[in-house]
Design an enzyme around this catalytic site. Sequence first.
Site, PDB file in Angstrom:
ATOM      1  N   TYR A 110       0.879  -1.182   0.000  1.00  0.00           N
ATOM      2  CA  TYR A 110       0.000   0.000   0.000  1.00  0.00           C
ATOM      3  C   TYR A 110       0.908   1.222   0.000  1.00  0.00           C
ATOM      4  O   TYR A 110       2.004   1.183  -0.538  1.00  0.00           O
ATOM      5  CB  TYR A 110      -0.925  -0.103   1.215  1.00  0.00           C
ATOM      6  CG  TYR A 110      -2.030   0.922   1.297  1.00  0.00           C
ATOM      7  CD1 TYR A 110      -2.802   1.259   0.182  1.00  0.00           C
ATOM      8  CD2 TYR A 110      -2.332   1.547   2.511  1.00  0.00           C
ATOM      9  CE1 TYR A 110      -3.818   2.188   0.280  1.00  0.00           C
ATOM     10  CE2 TYR A 110      -3.349   2.471   2.616  1.00  0.00           C
ATOM     11  CZ  TYR A 110      -4.089   2.799   1.497  1.00  0.00           C
ATOM     12  OH  TYR A 110      -5.105   3.720   1.590  1.00  0.00           O
ATOM     13  N   LYS A 181      -6.033  -0.902  -2.537  1.00  0.00           N
ATOM     14  CA  LYS A 181      -7.095  -0.523  -1.604  1.00  0.00           C
ATOM     15  C   LYS A 181      -7.931  -1.738  -1.215  1.00  0.00           C
ATOM     16  O   LYS A 181      -8.298  -1.926  -0.041  1.00  0.00           O
ATOM     17  CB  LYS A 181      -7.999   0.539  -2.233  1.00  0.00           C
ATOM     18  CG  LYS A 181      -7.399   1.925  -2.302  1.00  0.00           C
ATOM     19  CD  LYS A 181      -7.496   2.631  -0.975  1.00  0.00           C
ATOM     20  CE  LYS A 181      -6.915   4.038  -1.058  1.00  0.00           C
ATOM     21  NZ  LYS A 181      -6.966   4.736   0.231  1.00  0.00           N
ATOM     22  N   ASP A 276     -10.398   9.667  -0.910  1.00  0.00           N
ATOM     23  CA  ASP A 276      -9.526  10.815  -0.715  1.00  0.00           C
ATOM     24  C   ASP A 276     -10.200  11.901   0.115  1.00  0.00           C
ATOM     25  O   ASP A 276      -9.548  12.560   0.931  1.00  0.00           O
ATOM     26  CB  ASP A 276      -9.110  11.396  -2.068  1.00  0.00           C
ATOM     27  CG  ASP A 276      -8.411  10.378  -2.924  1.00  0.00           C
ATOM     28  OD1 ASP A 276      -7.343   9.898  -2.525  1.00  0.00           O
ATOM     29  OD2 ASP A 276      -8.949  10.023  -3.992  1.00  0.00           O
ATOM     30  N   ALA A 309      -4.832  22.630  -0.417  1.00  0.00           N
ATOM     31  CA  ALA A 309      -6.279  22.833  -0.550  1.00  0.00           C
ATOM     32  C   ALA A 309      -6.838  22.043  -1.720  1.00  0.00           C
ATOM     33  O   ALA A 309      -7.763  22.482  -2.404  1.00  0.00           O
ATOM     34  CB  ALA A 309      -6.592  24.324  -0.718  1.00  0.00           C
ATOM     35  N   GLY A 310      -6.290  20.842  -1.938  1.00  0.00           N
ATOM     36  CA  GLY A 310      -6.825  19.952  -2.952  1.00  0.00           C
ATOM     37  C   GLY A 310      -7.901  19.056  -2.378  1.00  0.00           C
ATOM     38  O   GLY A 310      -8.540  19.387  -1.369  1.00  0.00           O
ATOM     39  N   THR A 311      -8.089  17.890  -2.991  1.00  0.00           N
ATOM     40  CA  THR A 311      -9.152  16.978  -2.567  1.00  0.00           C
ATOM     41  C   THR A 311      -9.000  16.585  -1.103  1.00  0.00           C
ATOM     42  O   THR A 311      -9.954  16.630  -0.327  1.00  0.00           O
ATOM     43  CB  THR A 311      -9.136  15.719  -3.446  1.00  0.00           C
ATOM     44  OG1 THR A 311      -9.286  16.115  -4.815  1.00  0.00           O
ATOM     45  CG2 THR A 311     -10.272  14.790  -3.081  1.00  0.00           C
ATOM     46  N   ALA A 312      -7.776  16.189  -0.712  1.00  0.00           N
ATOM     47  CA  ALA A 312      -7.551  15.763   0.671  1.00  0.00           C
ATOM     48  C   ALA A 312      -7.694  16.925   1.638  1.00  0.00           C
ATOM     49  O   ALA A 312      -8.335  16.799   2.687  1.00  0.00           O
ATOM     50  CB  ALA A 312      -6.173  15.120   0.794  1.00  0.00           C
ATOM     51  N   ASN A 424       2.103  11.795   1.275  1.00  0.00           N
ATOM     52  CA  ASN A 424       2.920  10.642   0.948  1.00  0.00           C
ATOM     53  C   ASN A 424       2.999  10.525  -0.573  1.00  0.00           C
ATOM     54  O   ASN A 424       2.223  11.174  -1.264  1.00  0.00           O
ATOM     55  CB  ASN A 424       2.355   9.362   1.607  1.00  0.00           C
ATOM     56  CG  ASN A 424       0.904   9.099   1.290  1.00  0.00           C
ATOM     57  OD1 ASN A 424       0.522   9.036   0.125  1.00  0.00           O
ATOM     58  ND2 ASN A 424       0.085   8.953   2.321  1.00  0.00           N
TER      59      ASN A 424
END
Length: 569
Positions: A110, A181, A276, A309-312, A424
């Site tokens: 992973y 996943k 995410d 400030a993206g998806t995560a 990561n």
Amino acid sequence: MFYLKIIRDQSGCIQHIETPLTGNSLLSSSKLNKGCAFTLEERKEFDLTGLLPHQVETLDQQVSRMYVQYNEHHTNLAKNIYLNVLHDYNETLFYKLVSEHLEEMLPVIYTPTVGEAVQRFSLEHRKAKGLYLSYPERDNIEAILEHRVVPEVDLTVVTDGEAVLGVGDQGIGGINISHAKLNVYTLCGGINPHRFLPIQLDVGTNNPHLLNDPMYLGWRHERITGQAYDDFIDAFVTALTKKFPDIFLHWEDFGRDNASRILNSYRDKCCTFNGDMQGTGVIALASVLAGAAASGMPLRNHRIVIFGAGTAGIGISDQIYSALRRDGLSESEARPLIWLVDKQGLLTQEKSLKSFQAVYARKQTETENWELREKNFIGLYDVVKHVKPTILIGCSTVGGAFNEEIVKLMATQVDRPIIMPLSNPTPLAEAKPEDLLEWTKGQAIIATGSPFPDVRYNNSWFRISQSNNAFAFPGIGLGVIAVKAKRISDDMLWSATQALTRCSPAYQDKTAPLLPKLAEAKMVSINIAIAVAEQARKENLAQVADDVNLQDLIKKIMWEPKYYPYRKG
């Protein structure tokens, strides 16, 4: 098409497995192969005599042998390839081996190693493990779904490979993420691997290296966008939910523009989840709540700065905001506690922002009296200096962004700073734990996105908690599948967060790590699954009888890697 049948007794326990496969066909089936664990009787019945060495091994003996082979590989990528080849050969043995060495091997199959595997997909392509739905085949989606290996599907992880970890657009290589996943769903949540399906939506790639690479195995075309993209997604969801009305649909590694729009479009139409946004949000919020407990200060009294400030980053912000509202704060009280910084600097109302970012934009009046390091640019240092955050979270994929100057500045403004470099793979982490402890004189409360070894500081050892969403999504999926939930509600995610937070060692000892060890992930998943299932039942989203004991149900459906007797069928 489907070559195995599970025979159960009246209590639901597996008695044996029936299959028509024999000889090399049986040995070539990774879901059925037992290698040298086939008994002498089974070897005769299934025409295996002479195809295997004489010795009959137990599963435990095979695990010991495979672990020796595993350790003969000296890089994590080589180990990742070895484990995936083992999965291609014998799934049961793969899951048994990894489950017995979970803390050691999870980072290999992973994050962070899977990022390397994704980039090398076209060079390491092996046995097909899922379905590829390419845009040129958009009129054949229903027929392609019939080509799956497993007859029944409870869970699918779907990606279009646009935003893979910290390595960006990897096109068709994203299938490795879907598969990884699903491995984690099984290892940490006990999801049956014979009832899940990885899917790659091949809508092209904007990665020039892949477009010009003669080895690239995907559709060599720029990514489709706009209405064509949305129509393709809709055709896929329609066909999938028609075939599997109760399926749990997990979206992973979509670009930030598409991720939010897709989730909002379908979350009220089917049981769907974005790893995410929602999965990362749950684990990050649980880490924050545990950190708040360790700091001795309630969440409503903290000031939170999120770098990225993206998806995560937005997913984490949304979860923290929701928690603040649940704590009784109004919107006007909760929003000002969260500050978002992106590569363009602090999010402000003067900038052109996406709709999901705009709700966190600051007014110009809030910063007009700030002394800035760089004219007309409000960077992370400026925000830390003036906001005086008590919590600093990184999901920027900018390695080393939390530098000595910024961390020491933060440490002068708060007694026990909560610092979470979550990006990561490991080289993209905003800071290293050993530096954070050194710069804060051992006072930092730390959670990281990548795995880090224990750190020695002032003659004491500190275990570094990994804010790994492997603690979150497997338990959510287990609870959803157990009760065949119609939808995933915000309250179900909040129940998952609370259950995960209660598992924090820091709740019993403020000096303890924020999160359990990865070896305890399955225990954590059971607690989360029960909480999610109970909340689904409260909201009339569960499709099991009210008199069913949910704890017993969840434990009953959990899959364990073991061999069963075979019969010809």
